[in-house]
Scaffold this motif. Structure first.
Motif, PDB file in Angstrom:
ATOM      1  N   SER A 189       1.432  -4.329 -10.244  1.00  0.00           N
ATOM      2  CA  SER A 189       0.066  -4.496  -9.767  1.00  0.00           C
ATOM      3  C   SER A 189      -0.045  -5.890  -9.148  1.00  0.00           C
ATOM      4  N   VAL A 191       3.052   3.219  -1.697  1.00  0.00           N
ATOM      5  CA  VAL A 191       1.994   2.815  -2.624  1.00  0.00           C
ATOM      6  C   VAL A 191       0.647   3.293  -2.099  1.00  0.00           C
ATOM      7  N   SER A 192      -0.072   4.044  -2.939  1.00  0.00           N
ATOM      8  CA  SER A 192      -1.392   4.496  -2.496  1.00  0.00           C
ATOM      9  C   SER A 192      -2.483   4.073  -3.472  1.00  0.00           C
ATOM     10  N   GLU A 193      -2.079   3.658  -4.661  1.00  0.00           N
ATOM     11  CA  GLU A 193      -3.063   3.351  -5.703  1.00  0.00           C
ATOM     12  C   GLU A 193      -3.657   1.959  -5.505  1.00  0.00           C
ATOM     13  N   ASP A 194      -4.974   1.862  -5.624  1.00  0.00           N
ATOM     14  CA  ASP A 194      -5.639   0.563  -5.523  1.00  0.00           C
ATOM     15  C   ASP A 194      -5.134  -0.345  -6.633  1.00  0.00           C
ATOM     16  N   ARG A 244       5.207  14.602  -6.279  1.00  0.00           N
ATOM     17  CA  ARG A 244       4.172  15.163  -7.161  1.00  0.00           C
ATOM     18  C   ARG A 244       4.674  16.423  -7.873  1.00  0.00           C
ATOM     19  N   LYS A 303       4.364   8.511  -8.399  1.00  0.00           N
ATOM     20  CA  LYS A 303       2.993   8.425  -7.878  1.00  0.00           C
ATOM     21  C   LYS A 303       2.922   7.485  -6.683  1.00  0.00           C
ATOM     22  N   ASN A 304       3.584   6.373  -6.792  1.00  0.00           N
ATOM     23  CA  ASN A 304       3.559   5.375  -5.723  1.00  0.00           C
ATOM     24  C   ASN A 304       4.968   5.062  -5.263  1.00  0.00           C
TER      25      ASN A 304
END
Ligand code: PLP
Length: 392
Positions: A182, A210-213, A307, A324-325
């Motif tokens: 992060s 990476v797509s997660e904030d 996924r 996920k990322n």
């Protein structure tokens, strides 16, 4: 004549040849069985149409005397550096043209950057990780310290102020674990590096996944990174350039009191003559609106595969990181099997090939890497076979 004897200390990279050998032997013994590969780290989708037309147009230019180009600037044409700077700007990061060095991919620069750092630096490398960081430093005879990535820390080791290191390798999203730092975690690394006067060599080859904030896509999203970090990026996975070859390295002007950027420029102008013009035009096209849309579709395609794999592992109750990322899924081998036992078990009983985690470092033992770079059909079939086998 004396050889560089440090090379004798580089461990044999037998991982992929051992896999190929085992698969070939299995296939020879069972020619009727269809083996599915979820082990490769190479992309399978072709170049985007916008990239192909840029390659064509640039090739035409090279064939006419009015538009032919010979040697270009070693650090890359301005048109591409501006496109890369624009890519950072979208994420609120300012990178000046003079800080960007276009390369023939991240792997070369990850090794070559060591030219500007003294041999007596101590290097800190996560385990498990992409083997190039270890091997290039062993070749140079540098002292290496390892930091443990484990299930306990989510395969994201954090700084330990009792450890003194000069060069720190971070790879996020990580190959092989798929774990991604992060921005907050990365800030701790940047603070540590600035406090120790160390340099972070940040490998962002998989940032586009990476797509997660809240997750980092560049080391420069952490405050103070411009005084302690070099970033390596690549179009290999982002735009399918594994065979076309193009990437870039950001060496900030303020790093090492302004010395590192000048030294890297000197190094590159002495030992490198630049990336082909046609490839740089193709790379520029990746950053065009059309190119961005088309390459994003390819990234989505791979992430759909990821996924599918991740969902199956969740259903099976198998612990994993990534997916996920990241195009990599890093799972704990079931039933207490070690990495190679699980490799053999999957190959023999499901005819699915993955990569044993032990090949990426001691802490990889007991883990296994699957990748999302296969076709949709192969991925679905392989996942169905894995589910069937492991739920028996
Ligand atoms: N960095 C990591 C973590 C990788 O996994 C790879 C390739 O697999 C590279 C760098 C090499 O990238 P490139 O093709 O740009 O040399």
């Amino acid at each position: 004549m004396k050889l560089n004897e440090n090379y004798f200390n580089v461990s044999d990279s037998y991982l992929f040849s051992a896999i190929a050998g085992k698969v070939a032997a299995y296939q020879a013994a069972h020619p009727q069985k269809k083996v599915l590969r979820l082990g490769i780290g190479d992309v399978t989708l072709p170049l985007a149409p916008a990239v192909v037309s840029a390659l064509r147009a640039a090739s035409e230019e090279m064939g006419k005397s009015e538009t032919f180009r010979g040697y270009g600037p070693e650090q890359g044409y301005l048109f591409l550096k501006s496109a890369i700077a624009g890519y950072y700007k979208e994420r609120g990061i300012r990178v000046d043209d003079g800080e960007i060095f276009v390369s023939d991919g991240a792997k070369s620069d990850l090794g070559n950057i060591l030219d500007i750092f003294g041999r007596d630096n101590t290097v800190l490398i996560p385990d498990p990780v992409y083997p190039v960081y270890v091997d290039t430093n062993v070749m140079a005879g540098r002292k290496i310290l390892y930091m443990n990535a484990s299930r306990e820390n989510g395969f994201l080791p954090m700084p330990d102020y009792s450890v003194d290191a000069d060069l720190i390798y971070l790879c996020s999203p990580n190959n092989p674990t798929g774990a991604a730092y992060s921005v907050r975690q990365l800030q701790q690394w940047v603070d540590y590096a600035n406090a120790k006067g160390a340099v972070i060599l940040y490998d962002a080859a998989y940032e586009c996944f990476v797509s997660e904030d809240g997750l980092a896509r560049s080391v420069f999203c952490a405050e103070g990174a411009k005084t302690c970090a070099v970033e390596f990026c690549s179009l290999s996975k982002m735009a399918g350039f594994t065979g076309t070859r193009c990437g870039w390295t950001v060496v900030p002007e303020r790093l090492a009191q302004g010395k590192a950027n000048k030294m890297w420029l000197r190094r590159q102008t002495t030992k490198f003559n630049g990336v082909p013009y046609i490839v740089q035009r193709a790379a520029e096209a990746v950053f065009s609106p059309e190119g961005r849309r088309q390459t994003a579709e390819n990234v989505d395609y791979y992430m759909n595969n990821a996924r599918v794999i991740a969902q199956a592992l969740e259903e099976l109750g198998i612990w994993f990181t990534g997916g996920k990322n990241s195009p990599y899924i890093w799972l704990e081998c079931p039933h207490g099997m070690d990495s190679w036992q699980f490799f053999d078990y999957l190959l023999e009983n499901a005819q699915v090939v993955g990569t044993p985690g032990a090949g990426f470092g001691v802490n990889g033992e007991g883990y296994f890497r699957l990748t999302a770079f296969g076709s949709k059909e192969t991925t679905r079939e392989a996942v169905a076979r894995i589910k069937d086998l492991l739920s028996r």
